[in-house]
Scaffold this active site. Structure first.
Site, PDB file in Angstrom:
ATOM      1  N   LYS A 116       0.903  -1.115   0.116  1.00  5.27           N
ATOM      2  CA  LYS A 116      -0.218   0.012  -0.070  1.00  5.27           C
ATOM      3  C   LYS A 116       0.932   1.289  -0.099  1.00  5.27           C
ATOM      4  O   LYS A 116       0.513   2.337  -0.621  1.00  5.27           O
ATOM      5  CB  LYS A 116      -1.010  -0.079   1.250  1.00  5.27           C
ATOM      6  CG  LYS A 116      -1.948  -1.188   1.229  1.00  5.27           C
ATOM      7  CD  LYS A 116      -3.165  -0.497   0.420  1.00  5.27           C
ATOM      8  CE  LYS A 116      -4.040  -1.792  -0.216  1.00  5.27           C
ATOM      9  NZ  LYS A 116      -4.641  -2.764   0.364  1.00  5.27           N
ATOM     10  N   LYS A 157      -4.022 -13.519 -10.056  1.00  2.00           N
ATOM     11  CA  LYS A 157      -5.335 -13.778  -9.428  1.00  2.00           C
ATOM     12  C   LYS A 157      -6.293 -12.652  -9.762  1.00  2.00           C
ATOM     13  O   LYS A 157      -6.204 -11.555 -10.265  1.00  2.00           O
ATOM     14  CB  LYS A 157      -5.055 -13.625  -7.876  1.00  2.00           C
ATOM     15  CG  LYS A 157      -4.870 -12.006  -7.395  1.00  2.00           C
ATOM     16  CD  LYS A 157      -5.132 -12.319  -5.737  1.00  2.00           C
ATOM     17  CE  LYS A 157      -5.545 -10.642  -5.249  1.00  2.00           C
ATOM     18  NZ  LYS A 157      -5.775 -10.767  -3.986  1.00  2.00           N
ATOM     19  N   LYS A 175     -10.555  -7.314  -7.245  1.00  2.00           N
ATOM     20  CA  LYS A 175     -11.154  -6.217  -7.683  1.00  2.00           C
ATOM     21  C   LYS A 175     -10.138  -4.927  -8.102  1.00  2.00           C
ATOM     22  O   LYS A 175     -10.319  -4.292  -9.130  1.00  2.00           O
ATOM     23  CB  LYS A 175     -11.864  -5.461  -6.473  1.00  2.00           C
ATOM     24  CG  LYS A 175     -12.803  -4.187  -6.828  1.00  2.00           C
ATOM     25  CD  LYS A 175     -13.642  -3.829  -5.329  1.00  2.00           C
ATOM     26  CE  LYS A 175     -13.791  -2.449  -5.624  1.00  2.00           C
ATOM     27  NZ  LYS A 175     -14.722  -2.170  -6.933  1.00  2.00           N
TER      28      LYS A 175
END
Ligand code: TRP
Length: 329
Positions: free
Chosen positions: A111, A194, A197
């Protein structure tokens, strides 16, 4: 009875990765354990969603949980922010969580790299809030995807540290619960590893037939096998992985044989795959609208869930407070 708990961050619609990675498994075990399933709305605040989207996202997950088969008569379904005991435990556990270990968390580093302008304390202590979610019901099992392993490890560390420091056994160590047959990683169809979203490659439970077909037909493939029985490149393997989740073994074998004798036609395989995805998701989708429009049902589910979750949470918190020495006058 063992406590099983899982949750999902309220950031939008559920995709096949959520469904096959965890949700389908929850549905299967909901009457075999004391199950808690919650919507992690506080966790989603790290990215400062617009207030209207915030509530909408909670409603979406709640609706899709129910449409996918979670049954409020069998398990406890609740919203994280409805249970203030979680936040109190979060405060208590924050005293046992070290800056260094939080900074070393893979998800945190990721992040920081992606959003250097928003490295807030909530992001740093995300694993502490997640540990509070788990430990507040003294959960033993947490059915989540592999990507949450490190967070779970930290929840175990905090539980152990608390127990050792205060000489108690308030918190059992929580462990990942894999679906029968092992963990499931749902691939994206864009060659991106993978399905997610944030990867932008999701096939959603609420997608209609046309959208699903379009997404599947766009899946990345290659020029086809040149020699019999050759190993599959990743993008092709991904198609097969998804097919194994949604199609019958006969169908999978049929295309395996076609791959092995080099006569495979990806167009046919994708058409079949899209059809079989629809077979699984369309009944769920059909329930989504009805549930979303039934606000008195949603209200009842959430308030019953809150009552049950708070009863369990306050009992644990009482033990934790007592262990720490927080006494009433
Ligand atoms: N971190 C989880 C995710 O991103 C969501 C989550 C929050 C969670 N608290 C939890 C999952 C507790 C399991 C248990 O998917």
């Amino acid at each position: 009875m063992d406590v099983v708990l899982s949750g999902i961050r309220a950031t939008g619609h559920l995709h096949l990765g959520n469904y096959f990675g965890a949700l389908r498994n929850f549905v299967k075990i909901q009457d075999k354990y004391n199950c808690f399933y919650f919507i992690a709305d506080l966790h989603s605040l790290t990215t400062h969603p617009h207030p209207e989207d915030f509530h909408q996202n909670v409603k979406i997950i709640l609706t899709e949980y129910l449409a996918a088969g979670l049954d409020p008569d069998k398990c406890t379904i609740y919203v994280q922010s409805d249970v203030p005991e979680i936040c109190e435990l979060y405060t208590l556990l924050n005293m046992l969580a070290y800056k260094g270990e939080l900074e070393r968390t893979a998800a945190f580093k990721d992040k920081v790299r992606k959003n250097p302008e928003n490295v807030n304390a909530g992001l740093l202590t995300y694993p502490v809030l997640m540990a509070s979610d788990i430990l507040i019901h003294r959960s033993s099992w947490v059915p989540v995807g592999k990507d949450q392993d490190q967070h779970l490890e930290m929840a175990r560390t905090f539980a152990r540290r608390f127990n050792n420091l205060y000489g108690t056994e308030v918190f059992p160590e929580p462990h990942a619960m894999d679906p029968v047959g092992g963990p499931v990683k749902v691939p994206g169809l864009d060659g991106n590893g993978k399905m997610g979203k944030s990867e932008g490659n999701g096939i959603y439970l609420c997608d209609d037939e046309k959208t699903i077909t379009k997404k599947v037909m766009r899946a990345v493939t290659d020029a086809g096998p040149k020699t019999p029985d050759s190993p599959k490149p990743e993008v092709i393997d991904n198609l097969f992985t998804l097919m194994k989740l949604v199609s019958t073994p006969d169908t999978v074998n049929y295309f395996e044989e076609k791959w092995n004798d080099c006569s495979i036609r990806y167009g046919d395989m994708k058409k079949q795959l899209a059809e079989d995805i629809c077979k699984i998701t369309l009944p769920i989708r059909a329930r989504i609208d009805d549930i979303a429009n039934d606000s008195s049902y949603l209200h009842r589910v959430v308030s019953d869930g809150r009552d049950k979750a708070r009863a369990s949470a306050s009992a644990t918190l009482e033990m934790a407070r007592e262990a720490i020495g927080i006494k009433r006058f």
